[in-house]
Motif scaffolding. Structure first.
Motif, PDB file in Angstrom:
ATOM      1  N   SER A 180       0.811  -1.223   0.000  1.00  0.00           N
ATOM      2  CA  SER A 180       0.000   0.000   0.000  1.00  0.00           C
ATOM      3  C   SER A 180       0.844   1.272   0.000  1.00  0.00           C
ATOM      4  O   SER A 180       0.324   2.353   0.197  1.00  0.00           O
ATOM      5  CB  SER A 180      -0.940   0.007   1.214  1.00  0.00           C
ATOM      6  OG  SER A 180      -0.189  -0.126   2.404  1.00  0.00           O
TER       7      SER A 180
ATOM      8  N   LEU B  36       3.306   1.523  -5.169  1.00  0.00           N
ATOM      9  CA  LEU B  36       2.392   0.478  -5.632  1.00  0.00           C
ATOM     10  C   LEU B  36       2.165   0.584  -7.136  1.00  0.00           C
ATOM     11  O   LEU B  36       2.252  -0.404  -7.866  1.00  0.00           O
ATOM     12  CB  LEU B  36       1.050   0.589  -4.886  1.00  0.00           C
ATOM     13  CG  LEU B  36      -0.095  -0.286  -5.394  1.00  0.00           C
ATOM     14  CD1 LEU B  36       0.214  -1.760  -5.182  1.00  0.00           C
ATOM     15  CD2 LEU B  36      -1.407   0.074  -4.706  1.00  0.00           C
TER      16      LEU B  36
ATOM     17  N   ASN C  74      -6.975  -4.025   0.130  1.00  0.00           N
ATOM     18  CA  ASN C  74      -6.036  -2.898   0.130  1.00  0.00           C
ATOM     19  C   ASN C  74      -6.735  -1.594   0.485  1.00  0.00           C
ATOM     20  O   ASN C  74      -7.772  -1.253  -0.086  1.00  0.00           O
ATOM     21  CB  ASN C  74      -5.375  -2.776  -1.250  1.00  0.00           C
ATOM     22  CG  ASN C  74      -4.008  -2.130  -1.175  1.00  0.00           C
ATOM     23  OD1 ASN C  74      -3.839  -1.129  -0.511  1.00  0.00           O
ATOM     24  ND2 ASN C  74      -3.045  -2.722  -1.852  1.00  0.00           N
ATOM     25  N   SER C  75      -6.128  -0.875   1.414  1.00  0.00           N
ATOM     26  CA  SER C  75      -6.701   0.418   1.823  1.00  0.00           C
ATOM     27  C   SER C  75      -5.773   1.565   1.434  1.00  0.00           C
ATOM     28  O   SER C  75      -5.822   2.643   2.014  1.00  0.00           O
ATOM     29  CB  SER C  75      -6.972   0.430   3.329  1.00  0.00           C
ATOM     30  OG  SER C  75      -5.785   0.104   4.035  1.00  0.00           O
ATOM     31  N   SER C  76      -4.907   1.334   0.442  1.00  0.00           N
ATOM     32  CA  SER C  76      -3.957   2.351   0.000  1.00  0.00           C
ATOM     33  C   SER C  76      -4.688   3.550  -0.617  1.00  0.00           C
ATOM     34  O   SER C  76      -5.699   3.390  -1.307  1.00  0.00           O
ATOM     35  CB  SER C  76      -2.999   1.748  -1.037  1.00  0.00           C
ATOM     36  OG  SER C  76      -2.294   2.761  -1.697  1.00  0.00           O
TER      37      SER C  76
ATOM     38  N   ILE D 276      -5.279   3.325  -4.465  1.00  0.00           N
ATOM     39  CA  ILE D 276      -6.097   2.227  -4.987  1.00  0.00           C
ATOM     40  C   ILE D 276      -6.877   2.632  -6.234  1.00  0.00           C
ATOM     41  O   ILE D 276      -7.032   1.848  -7.169  1.00  0.00           O
ATOM     42  CB  ILE D 276      -7.055   1.686  -3.886  1.00  0.00           C
ATOM     43  CG1 ILE D 276      -7.742   0.408  -4.380  1.00  0.00           C
ATOM     44  CG2 ILE D 276      -8.064   2.708  -3.456  1.00  0.00           C
ATOM     45  CD1 ILE D 276      -8.537  -0.298  -3.291  1.00  0.00           C
TER      46      ILE D 276
END
Length: 963
Positions: free
Chosen positions: A358, A362, A394-396, A399
């Motif tokens: 993340s 990425l 995924n909490s990037s 995203i």
């Protein structure tokens, strides 16, 4: 295709595609062809005769996809082989193994060159590539000196040993008489090896200028040797190539020595491959690109996988969080890693990247993988695409950009996974539906920012750790996701809402500190525990694994060591490490950076404690503690267990700190001296060494505990022997001495018997009860069975006729032994009692077992009840009383064995019973049949020699038969 005097065609044999060789009959030497037909090795092309006509013989060969010389043709050449190849060390080993086999059959190949090495697909398993020696047209038998008469030397001089070249260049030599040796094959094989390492170039010159190669071979001028990377060359121990390419054949290696050395090299490469996997699998923010470069230069197999089926690229994309991630990915891709390799769950590298990564790079990493040809539409075993993994886990903040890149590559945002949900669903609704459930009333633990509840996940009871969202920094989650070991609490799932992060963890029944709470404390753990040596070994193995993953626990204490009771019949107890909230990654030296002293204040190593006491601060990048700090605290935990809950260094925090600094484990003398001595060379003191550099490592702790356990195994055998042979008054003291060493009183021998079995089988002395009591007090399983299903009560009833039999039976029953347990033949304690016991206490023992509700009519697998056994084996005066008792108790006197025999039949087999006539009268009065299923008791009696009053008894039986 034509090869010299052979013509090669594509053909078919038994429905399988093959190559067919046609050879003129007069060219075939029967002896040599017979030898070739015998060759059966995975790295030799198999020759199968398939017919002949007037002029030709035909042989079938398995169809291959290319030859070694086709591997390095230019890319636009139609003949170029572009398929898969084994890793270079495997390729060399395959060739060496094949040639060694040829030589072991007293043959010389005689025509070794790249075009005679063929590439086969699938012959050793699906998708397996195998190299095979072919074209044995010049193969000859050799004598005991390894020599073989050869035909005139071939025209292709680039692949000849110097001794053959000298012959070729010497116009006066008698070529027909020349004796070729197997060492000529070794030289030519060395040239083929070099060609592989040089990607098609010849070691002694340009293949396009063949005339310079023979001169360079004879002149020992390997002009292209410097092109083989130095590190790779060094790895090929003591210059393997140079030893194969010695000009003097007598100094050259043998084919067996080549195989042995390549095997050794492969072992070294495997170690380097493990090093790479470990490096890529570490959660490191350091730049590891230089180390990866160095490992690649050794020629390792970049496609090697760890125990979880993941290669270096998978691991980088999952764990490596440095800004150098993109550079590291490029390195392994340029090194030839299979970018589309899958792990056992079907994940490729981009799945791993989308799930676990993340950080800001990425997007760069996704783009590099795409440029390298990764299959972005690949699905995992559960039907998930890269978008599912990205949106589900995924909490990037990046995203959205990642989703945009993948959707442009035709990854469908609306495609459903195995659960019937799309990536779009996960991106919008994943946080509204919790998979973890828990009961807020069932709180089982509490920390500074977390609470642990009992809950459920996928139908399984779990511990649910709820952490306030603003205190989640990933320090606990990352190591828990990374660590997979039997002795580490497993993280099953995690999810979040607006306020909390939830972790579903394996549910454990207690923590180690609950063992030593007061008896009236409701939190005290009173359940089963493994022996100390087992607890120590499990803890050491778990910690050694943590350290092998380049992590340091930093929060070792009894409350963070959990006790798990496995579901199922045997409910095995496993000790597990938990609470990785303070875990830190370490560098290659096992050091981690200073961020202030952490952990619980009475469970510190001295080097950490000094930091605390001195209030010393350090810069973020200064490395201070080591994994050895964990080992010291593990030693404190071992001492805590030895001392039943006391601390080795005192009671109060102040006293403990002072004594740790002064190297004074004040409570050490409370540990039994024999036990202390038995833990080899003071294992505990080696763990508590003040200087971390001199302190034993976690791996060494595991090894020493294994050695101790081996010694305990010997002592456990000693316990069984004591119970089998020693009936002296000193037996109890001897057993106590062994128990104090920490042996397993439940340990069994090869026939499945423990100490209690042997005691009840062999000891009829007055100390029997006290010895049984001692073993039970020390945790012996009273219901343990041996390999044929017999428990201690069976052995007691079978072998003890002494006055203490009744007391021993009563004691075992009081301690919970299963009175109705049967052995593998279906025999219970009553059967065994009636089989062997003819003593005066037989009647009392039968009555005792009946009072304890043993099944009086239980039958063995052969249909025999207790009465059958009594009548067959008891010749004592109490036989009549015993039969009467059984009749009163309601035993079926007419019960028959499977072959039709009843108790009367067995009675008539009993040769020495003075009460036989009275017993038979008793049975007759109760209507037992004389003839049963065609078997006549009178016939049995007639065959029983030496019976008194035989005629009188036969008359009785005749009368009973008539009735």
């Amino acid at each position: 295709m034509e090869e010299g005097l052979r013509h090669v065609f594509k053909g078919e044999l038994r429905g399988r595609h093959v190559e067919t060789i046609r050879i003129e009959k007069h060219r075939v030497k029967i002896k040599e062809e017979a030898d070739l037909l015998k060759l059966d090795h995975p790295n030799i092309l198999r020759l199968v005769p398939c017919g002949n006509d007037n002029d030709y013989m035909y042989f079938a060969l398995e169809l291959c996809v290319g030859s070694l010389n086709q591997l390095f043709l230019i890319s636009d050449d139609a003949q170029k082989y572009s398929g898969s190849m084994p890793h270079h060390i495997d390729a060399l080993l395959q060739l060496a193994s094949g040639l060694e086999y040829i030589h072991s059959k007293n043959l010389v190949h005689g025509n070794i060159k790249p075009e005679n090495v063929l590439i086969s697909m699938g012959s050793a398993g699906q998708d397996e590539t195998t190299l095979k020696w072919a074209n044995f047209g010049l193969t000859r038998n050799i004598d005991e000196l390894g020599r073989g008469r050869t035909s005139p030397v071939r025209e292709n001089k680039a692949w000849l040993a110097p001794e053959l070249l000298s012959l070729k260049l010497n116009s006066t030599a008698d070529k027909r008489e020349y004796q070729e040796t197997i060492q000529s094959d070794i030289f030519a094989q060395g040239l083929v090896f070099a060609s592989l390492l040089l990607k098609g170039e010849h070691l002694y010159g340009s293949i396009n200028h063949e005339n310079q190669i023979p001169d360079n071979i004879i002149g020992r001028n390997a002009i292209n040797m410097q092109k083989i990377d130095g590190k790779l060359r060094d790895l090929y121990e003591n210059d393997l190539l140079k030893k194969m390419l010695k000009n003097d054949p007598k100094e050259r290696m043998t084919s067996t020595e080549v195989v042995d050395q390549l095997t050794s090299i492969k072992t070294q490469l495997i170690e380097k491959e493990r090093e790479l996997l470990k490096l890529c699998g570490s959660d490191s923010r350091l730049d590891v690109t230089e180390k990866i470069k160095n490992l690649i230069q050794f020629g390792i197999n970049l496609n090697a996988k760890d125990n979880g089926g993941r290669n270096a690229l998978h691991l980088l994309c999952r764990y490596y969080s440095s800004s150098k991630l993109s550079a590291a990915i490029k390195l392994v891709i340029e090194g030839g890693i299979n970018v589309n390799a899958r792990d056992p769950d079907g994940l490729n590298a981009i799945h791993s990247l989308c799930r676990y990564h993340s950080s800001q790079n990425l997007i760069d990493s996704i783009q590099i993988l795409i440029q390298s040809g990764i299959d972005t539409t690949a699905k995992t075993n559960d039907g998930s695409t890269t978008l599912h993994y990205l949106c589900r886990y995924n909490s990037s903040p990046h995203i959205i950009d990642a989703v945009e890149i993948l959707t442009k590559l035709e990854v469908n945002l609306m495609e459903k996974d195995g659960s019937g949900r799309s990536a779009f669903y996960y991106s919008h609704f994943k946080d509204t539906e919790m998979k973890i459930s828990f009961d807020r009333k069932k709180q089982i633990g509490r920390g500074s920012f977390s609470v642990v509840f009992k809950g459920m996940f996928k139908g399984r009871e779990v511990a649910v750790k709820r952490v306030e969202i603003h205190h989640v920094d990933g320090r606990e989650e990352e190591p828990m996701l990374k660590l997979h070991h039997r002795n580490i609490v497993r993280l099953l799932h995690c999810e979040k809402d607006d306020d909390f992060r939830y972790y579903a963890l394996e549910l454990c029944v207690a923590s180690l500190d609950q063992l030593f709470l007061k008896s009236d404390n409701p939190k005290k753990y009173d359940g089963p525990m493994p022996r100390q040596i087992v607890v120590f070994s499990q803890l050491a193995k778990g910690l050694a694994y943590i350290h092998s993953e380049r992590l340091i626990h930093r929060e070792i204490k009894p409350s963070n060591i959990l006790i798990m009771q496995c579901p199922g019949k045997y409910q095995e107890i496993i000790i597990k490490w938990s609470d990785f909230g303070l875990s830190k990654s370490v560098n290659e030296k096992g050091l981690h950076s200073w961020t202030g002293v952490r952990g619980t204040r009475t469970w510190y190593a001295p080097e950490v404690l000094k930091k605390l006491i001195n209030g010393k601060k350090a810069e973020q990048e200064e490395f201070w503690g080591t994994v050895q700090s964990d080992v010291f605290v593990l030693g404190l935990v071992f001492g805590y267990l030895f001392l039943m809950g006391e601390h080795l260094y005192g009671s109060s925090e102040t006293e403990i700190h002072k004594n740790i600094i002064k190297k004074k484990p004040v409570n050490m003398q409370k540990i039994d001296e024999k036990l202390h001595k038995y833990y080899e060379d003071d294992l505990l003191m080696k763990m508590l060494e003040h200087d971390p550099k001199k302190r034993i490592t976690s791996k060494e702790v595991v090894e020493q505990l294994e050695s101790i356990n081996n010694k305990l195994t010997v002592k456990e055998e000693e316990l069984r022997q004591l119970c089998e042979r020693d009936s002296s008054s000193g037996l109890i003291e001897k057993i106590n001495d062994l128990i104090q060493l920490g042996i397993d009183v439940n340990a069994k021998d090869i026939v499945g018997r423990n100490a209690l079995h042997y005691l009840c089988e062999n000891n009829s002395n007055s100390i029997l009860i006290n010895t049984i009591q001692l073993l039970i007090r020390e945790g012996v399983d009273v219901n343990a069975k041996d390999n044929i299903g017999r428990n201690a009560l069976h052995f007691l009833c079978l072998h003890n006729s002494n006055s203490n039999l009744l007391d021993a039976i009563q004691f075992l029953i009081r301690e919970g032994i299963d009175v109705n347990a049967k052995d593998n033949d279906g025999q219970n304690a009553l059967h065994f009692l009636c089989w062997k016991n003819s003593n005066s206490n037989l009647i009392d023992a039968i009555q005792l077992l009946i009072r304890e509700e043993i099944d009086v009519n239980a039958k063995s697998n052969y249909g025999k009840n207790a009465l059958h056994f009594l009548c067959r084996f008891n010749s004592n005066s109490n036989l009549i009383d015993a039969i009467r008792l059984f009749i009163q108790l309601g035993i079926d006197v007419n019960a028959k064995r499977k072959d039709g025999w009843n108790a009367l039949h067995y009675l008539c087999c009993n040769k020495s019973n003075p009460n036989l006539i009275h017993a038979i009268l008793l049975f007759i009065r109760h209507g037992i049949p004389v003839v049963s299923d065609g078997d006549d008791a009178r016939s049995i009696l007639r065959d029983n020699f030496g019976i008194k009053n035989k005629d009188e008894i036969l008359k009785l039986l005749d009368e009973a038969a008539l009735v």
